[in-house]
Design a protein around this motif. Structure first.
Motif, PDB file in Angstrom:
ATOM      1  N   GLY A 123      32.070  53.539 -32.580  1.00 40.03           N
ATOM      2  CA  GLY A 123      33.168  53.536 -32.822  1.00 40.03           C
ATOM      3  C   GLY A 123      34.157  54.459 -31.688  1.00 40.03           C
ATOM      4  O   GLY A 123      34.710  55.631 -31.603  1.00 40.03           O
ATOM      5  N   SER A 124      33.480  53.771 -30.412  1.00 35.28           N
ATOM      6  CA  SER A 124      34.052  53.805 -29.237  1.00 35.28           C
ATOM      7  C   SER A 124      35.717  54.504 -29.404  1.00 35.28           C
ATOM      8  O   SER A 124      36.557  54.840 -28.238  1.00 35.28           O
ATOM      9  N   ARG A 125      36.330  53.865 -29.664  1.00 36.94           N
ATOM     10  CA  ARG A 125      37.922  53.510 -29.464  1.00 36.94           C
ATOM     11  C   ARG A 125      38.167  54.550 -30.618  1.00 36.94           C
ATOM     12  O   ARG A 125      39.500  54.990 -30.236  1.00 36.94           O
ATOM     13  N   ARG A 126      37.910  55.128 -31.698  1.00 36.89           N
ATOM     14  CA  ARG A 126      38.294  55.733 -31.831  1.00 36.89           C
ATOM     15  C   ARG A 126      37.734  58.085 -31.841  1.00 36.89           C
ATOM     16  O   ARG A 126      37.871  58.529 -32.212  1.00 36.89           O
ATOM     17  N   LEU A 127      36.724  57.212 -30.409  1.00 35.56           N
ATOM     18  CA  LEU A 127      36.670  58.757 -30.107  1.00 35.56           C
ATOM     19  C   LEU A 127      37.841  59.940 -29.012  1.00 35.56           C
ATOM     20  O   LEU A 127      38.622  59.160 -28.492  1.00 35.56           O
ATOM     21  N   PRO A 128      38.307  61.159 -29.864  1.00 34.16           N
ATOM     22  CA  PRO A 128      39.173  61.322 -28.787  1.00 34.16           C
ATOM     23  C   PRO A 128      38.473  61.581 -27.759  1.00 34.16           C
ATOM     24  O   PRO A 128      39.745  61.952 -26.783  1.00 34.16           O
ATOM     25  N   ASP A 129      38.081  61.653 -26.659  1.00 38.79           N
ATOM     26  CA  ASP A 129      37.608  61.301 -25.559  1.00 38.79           C
ATOM     27  C   ASP A 129      36.530  60.707 -24.834  1.00 38.79           C
ATOM     28  O   ASP A 129      35.834  61.468 -24.722  1.00 38.79           O
ATOM     29  N   ARG A 130      37.420  59.467 -24.876  1.00 33.45           N
ATOM     30  CA  ARG A 130      35.639  58.704 -24.552  1.00 33.45           C
ATOM     31  C   ARG A 130      35.577  58.767 -23.569  1.00 33.45           C
ATOM     32  O   ARG A 130      33.827  58.378 -23.496  1.00 33.45           O
TER      33      ARG A 130
END
Length: 213
Positions: free
Chosen positions: A11-18
């Motif tokens: 879910g890297s694209r949904r992380l608030p702070d990649r």
């Protein structure tokens, strides 16, 4: 023949702070490699959220990658595709490149992980594919390891941060008394957490697969 590994973040694209999540992952990999350096080539970022690494055998890969899973906090997850086979390196105008059946199998494996995660088994985090004949050479080993991975991922996915820390500590050889002191709890509480979370079965299963008796 080695084990090539391709990993990516869940879910890297949904992380608030990649960027922060990547730092957490890098720190977990550093911690594992410092504590027990089992990789021929340690997991290293390549493109986007992808990591690649190489291990000398399946036992080393299974142990090291489980340590990385356990070292990550809630909210940061990682998938692994493991490919058993030859890998080869060569020079190009862009630098040193690596290719071969092990990498092709690893790519197929991580695609299967993504497929299963989106389907009936959302806890799936790792899978093994044999490259060019390895499925015929060691089918029972690959099948047994994949069966273990399905259950391992289910158990780790259900663990709390503390349960993962305790499981990691036991994997590293820390006693229950030592872990209790680190966590500020009693030894019986550690024992109960390890039993309740399935950590004891998880670690014994790893020993059975890797021959670490």
């Amino acid at each position: 023949m080695v084990v090539a590994v391709i990993a990516d973040m869940v879910g890297s694209r949904r992380l608030p702070d990649r960027a922060a999540a990547q730092r957490v992952l890098d720190e977990a990999i550093d911690r594992v490699e410092s504590a027990r350096p089992l990789a021929i080539e340690r997991l290293t970022p390549t493109v986007g959220d992808e990591q690649q690494g190489v291990y000398q055998d399946l036992g080393a890969a299974l142990t090291s990658l489980m340590m990385v899973q356990l070292a990550l906090p809630d909210g940061v997850g990682i998938r692994f595709g493991l490919g058993i086979g030859d890998v080869r390196s060569f020079d190009s105008s862009g630098g040193r490149l690596s290719d071969g059946p092990g990498w092709w199998a690893a790519r197929a494996a991580i695609e299967l992980v993504n497929e299963r995660e989106r389907g009936a088994i959302p806890s799936t985090r790792a899978w093994i594919v044999g490259g060019q004949g390895q499925d015929e050479v060691m089918p029972a080993t690959i099948s047994a390891a994949n069966a273990y991975l399905l259950l391992r991922d289910e158990l780790i996915g259900a663990m709390s941060d503390r349960e993962r820390r305790l499981t990691y500590g036991r994997l590293m050889g820390s006693s229950q008394t030592e872990l209790a002191a680190q966590e500020g709890i009693t030894q019986p509480a550690v024992s109960k957490a390890l039993r309740r979370s399935g950590a004891n079965a998880l670690l014994l299963g790893l020993d059975e697969l890797t021959g670490a008796h």
